[in-house]
Design an enzyme around this catalytic site. Structure first.
Site, PDB file in Angstrom:
ATOM      1  N   THR A  72     -25.550 -34.134 -34.158  1.00 45.88           N
ATOM      2  CA  THR A  72     -25.250 -33.759 -35.537  1.00 45.88           C
ATOM      3  C   THR A  72     -23.920 -34.362 -35.975  1.00 45.88           C
ATOM      4  O   THR A  72     -23.791 -34.893 -37.088  1.00 45.88           O
ATOM      5  CB  THR A  72     -25.219 -32.228 -35.667  1.00 45.88           C
ATOM      6  OG1 THR A  72     -26.455 -31.694 -35.189  1.00 45.88           O
ATOM      7  CG2 THR A  72     -25.001 -31.795 -37.103  1.00 45.88           C
TER       8      THR A  72
ATOM      9  N   ARG B 223     -30.005 -41.916 -29.298  1.00 42.06           N
ATOM     10  CA  ARG B 223     -31.041 -41.987 -28.275  1.00 42.06           C
ATOM     11  C   ARG B 223     -32.304 -41.299 -28.775  1.00 42.06           C
ATOM     12  O   ARG B 223     -32.242 -40.403 -29.607  1.00 42.06           O
ATOM     13  CB  ARG B 223     -30.544 -41.302 -26.999  1.00 42.06           C
ATOM     14  CG  ARG B 223     -29.279 -41.937 -26.431  1.00 42.06           C
ATOM     15  CD  ARG B 223     -28.512 -40.980 -25.535  1.00 42.06           C
ATOM     16  NE  ARG B 223     -28.152 -39.773 -26.235  1.00 42.06           N
ATOM     17  CZ  ARG B 223     -28.152 -38.567 -25.689  1.00 42.06           C
ATOM     18  NH1 ARG B 223     -28.496 -38.396 -24.428  1.00 42.06           N
ATOM     19  NH2 ARG B 223     -27.802 -37.509 -26.407  1.00 42.06           N
TER      20      ARG B 223
ATOM     21  N   ALA C 169     -28.274 -37.569 -19.722  1.00 41.51           N
ATOM     22  CA  ALA C 169     -27.167 -38.105 -18.918  1.00 41.51           C
ATOM     23  C   ALA C 169     -26.907 -37.290 -17.667  1.00 41.51           C
ATOM     24  O   ALA C 169     -26.054 -37.667 -16.866  1.00 41.51           O
ATOM     25  CB  ALA C 169     -25.893 -38.172 -19.760  1.00 41.51           C
TER      26      ALA C 169
ATOM     27  N   PHE D  95     -24.846 -35.179 -22.993  1.00 48.07           N
ATOM     28  CA  PHE D  95     -24.149 -34.031 -22.406  1.00 48.07           C
ATOM     29  C   PHE D  95     -22.637 -34.203 -22.513  1.00 48.07           C
ATOM     30  O   PHE D  95     -22.133 -34.836 -23.438  1.00 48.07           O
ATOM     31  CB  PHE D  95     -24.618 -33.793 -20.976  1.00 48.07           C
ATOM     32  CG  PHE D  95     -26.051 -33.352 -20.889  1.00 48.07           C
ATOM     33  CD1 PHE D  95     -26.493 -32.225 -21.575  1.00 48.07           C
ATOM     34  CD2 PHE D  95     -26.974 -34.068 -20.149  1.00 48.07           C
ATOM     35  CE1 PHE D  95     -27.821 -31.816 -21.523  1.00 48.07           C
ATOM     36  CE2 PHE D  95     -28.310 -33.660 -20.093  1.00 48.07           C
ATOM     37  CZ  PHE D  95     -28.728 -32.534 -20.771  1.00 48.07           C
TER      38      PHE D  95
ATOM     39  N   TRP E 229     -22.599 -30.099 -40.786  1.00 46.36           N
ATOM     40  CA  TRP E 229     -23.893 -29.410 -40.717  1.00 46.36           C
ATOM     41  C   TRP E 229     -24.247 -28.834 -42.087  1.00 46.36           C
ATOM     42  O   TRP E 229     -25.387 -28.952 -42.541  1.00 46.36           O
ATOM     43  CB  TRP E 229     -23.846 -28.285 -39.666  1.00 46.36           C
ATOM     44  CG  TRP E 229     -25.187 -27.671 -39.395  1.00 46.36           C
ATOM     45  CD1 TRP E 229     -26.109 -28.062 -38.468  1.00 46.36           C
ATOM     46  CD2 TRP E 229     -25.771 -26.548 -40.074  1.00 46.36           C
ATOM     47  NE1 TRP E 229     -27.226 -27.262 -38.526  1.00 46.36           N
ATOM     48  CE2 TRP E 229     -27.043 -26.321 -39.494  1.00 46.36           C
ATOM     49  CE3 TRP E 229     -25.345 -25.719 -41.105  1.00 46.36           C
ATOM     50  CZ2 TRP E 229     -27.883 -25.301 -39.918  1.00 46.36           C
ATOM     51  CZ3 TRP E 229     -26.195 -24.701 -41.535  1.00 46.36           C
ATOM     52  CH2 TRP E 229     -27.445 -24.497 -40.942  1.00 46.36           C
TER      53      TRP E 229
END
Length: 554
Positions: free
Chosen positions: A71, A92, A271, A299, A407
């Site tokens: 985000t 990703r 990851a 992560f 957000w």
């Protein structure tokens, strides 16, 4: 407040050709998959001579409270475009495993999303299916070769190539295959990994072009003979067919943010058990087309950022100009010992206790010579006093913490972050260097990551692991970097040890050679390369509603 999926559906998306035109990608290079996503044929994209500045978004260790790395990546890219910096986003691709397991989706959130969200989370352009098929074709060709006489002398006890599936399924971790008599092959023990942990995924993400992809596939070590001679995919003549299966998957996927800014979504997550970065091809393409490129690594910075620096950047020559560490008040309170159901109450002391996790990550990223800014992803209920503590922690580490509301407010809520990131990039202070030299032994590399990044006392392993690493070094693989597979929830291998533990040991229970990808995987502690579903999987809430639209993705 609308849900993420409602916000995404309400957005007016631009035709994907218009998004491509913003990057001067010609129409004949755009291969649409519907109206709002496309593959890009790079052979038809003219060279621009640009070399944009690369920005990595990473985070503190994840908690059930959420951090919002994707985000924040989206919000930052939108904000940079708002302040007049032509910026391309590189993310990703989501795996179906966590979408139906715990996350329910992975395309950002609120007004900082990539779209079309439902397509991205569900099958997208079929890349993961192509990777699964290529991987399992190789597995089938190994068993077929043994069945028809085994001319290469494969020792069936030393077949190391497992099968994969893009789903969390603990029942497939360890299997017995080829039962039912001679017609079905030679019975043996094997197992499945999740597709994102496949070496084929890593190869797709690290390859520079189709020829490099095929060469890397050919170098995959799948088995050994009785005298421990390695058998590679090219020995089985599988590399060509595997490359053919991946010919479309290697092309980067173009989508857009809700604000109509271009985003490449290409390559694998996870990851904790993989290298967790988007593809080199997508990143390089973005750098050639934009002035700034925002990318993410999976992560916390102990996993994703370390692998981004030590694997992806080492292999590709990429040099990041700045890094962003995402933190939230809620996650730091959990690191400070607060239960999830008590996060709504103000607890300045808990933020301060948990802040050691943020401080550790800042130290680690700066250790690579990359300047750092902290993005505070604000939640409703965060108090001014709690936010001030995060600012103090960042300042004590020579960094700055910037409050973000992307957000709720989209790119406008991340403009202060964008201005600070642009300042870091334009200042040119980055002096990037990987953590360790190629010349160290493989176990010394493992120990370096364990002691310097995780702050462990040492890494330990059984004699069999040491012997295997030494055999690979003698075979010419000693210069490879290492890919650490461990829990994402802690600097240690114990997910319950939150904060910033020290003095622990990192037990390496298994090592795997990824010769085609170009690294050695060290599996630490109890981490699994095939996850299981949680007690209440997200899949239980995903369905079609009465109006025929998908519910439950978020």
């Amino acid at each position: 407040m609308l849900s993420d999926i409602e916000i995404s559906r309400a957005a007016r998306l631009q035709p994907i050709g218009e998004i491509a035109a913003k990057l001067s990608i010609p129409p004949d290079a755009v291969e649409p998959y519907g109206h709002f996503k496309a593959k890009i044929d790079l052979s038809r994209v003219p060279a621009t001579g640009k070399q944009g500045k690369l920005i990595l978004v990473t985070a503190i260790n994840p908690t059930p409270a959420g951090e919002g790395k994707s985000t924040t990546s989206v919000g930052l890219a939108d904000a940079l475009n708002r302040v007049g910096r032509q910026t391309v986003l590189c993310l990703r691709e989501p795996s179906l495993g966590p979408c139906f397991g715990t996350k329910g989706g992975a395309a950002g959130g609120g007004y900082a999303q990539v779209a079309p969200m439902e397509d991205i989370n569900l099958h997208f352009t079929g890349d993961f299916h192509a990777i699964t098929s290529a991987h399992n074709l190789l597995a089938a060709m190994i068993d077929n070769h043994v069945h028809w006489g085994n001319a290469l002398g494969i020792d069936v006890r030393r077949i190391v190539w497992r099968r994969v599936l893009d789903m969390n399924d603990r029942a497939l971790r360890e299997i017995t295959q080829s039962l039912g008599g001679p017609a079905n092959g030679y019975p043996r023990e094997s197992g499945f990994d999740i597709t994102v942990a496949s070496e084929v995924m890593a190869i797709l993400c690290l390859a520079t072009d189709l020829h490099d992809l095929e060469a890397r596939l050919g170098r995959i070590v799948v088995a050994y003979t009785r005298d421990r001679r390695p058998i590679m995919a090219r020995d089985l003549k599988a590399d060509g067919a595997m490359a053919v299966l991946l010919a479309q998957a290697i092309k980067p996927n173009l989508v857009q943010t809700l604000e109509g800014n271009p985003a490449f979504v290409h390559g694998g997550p996870f990851a904790n058990i993989a290298h967790g970065c988007n593809s080199v091809i997508a990143t390089r393409t973005a750098l050639a087309l934009g002035d700034y490129v925002v990318t993410e690594a999976g992560f916390g910075a102990d996993l994703g950022a370390e692998k981004f620096f030590d694997i992806k950047c080492r292999q590709s020559g990429l040099k990041p100009a700045a890094a962003v560490i995402v933190a939230t008040v809620r996650a730091l309170k959990m690191n400070g010992g607060v239960a999830k159901n008590a996060l709504g109450a103000e607890d300045v002391a808990a933020v301060r206790r948990g802040g050691v996790n943020l401080a550790r990550h800042i130290e680690n990223v700066r250790m690579f010579g990359v300047p750092v800014v902290v993005a505070i992803n604000r939640f409703d209920g965060d108090s001014a006093a709690e936010l001030d503590v995060i600012r103090e922690i960042a300042a004590a580490q020579g960094s700055e913490a910037v409050l973000c509301t992307h957000w709720a407010d989209g790119g406008d809520g991340a403009v202060p972050l964008a201005e600070k990131v642009a300042e870091l990039c334009d200042h040119g202070a980055a002096q990037f260097a990987p953590l360790y030299d190629d010349g160290l032994s493989l176990f010394e590399k493992i120990n370096t990551v364990a002691t310097r990044v995780y702050r462990a006392e040492e890494a330990i392993a059984d004699p069999g692991v040491h012997a295997q690493l030494e055999r690979w070094e003698k075979a010419g693989y000693g210069a490879l970097p290492v890919c650490m597979a461990k829990t994402q929830y802690s600097f240690s291998t114990d997910p319950a040890k939150l904060g910033a533990p020290t003095g622990h040991v990192v037990p390496v229970r298994e090592v795997r050679l990824s010769a085609g990808a170009g690294f050695v995987v060290a599996i630490c502690g109890e981490i699994m390369t095939m996850p299981g579903l949680p007690r209440v999987p997200a899949a239980e809430a995903i369905r079609f509603g009465a109006d025929g639209e998908i519910e439950g993705l978020f």
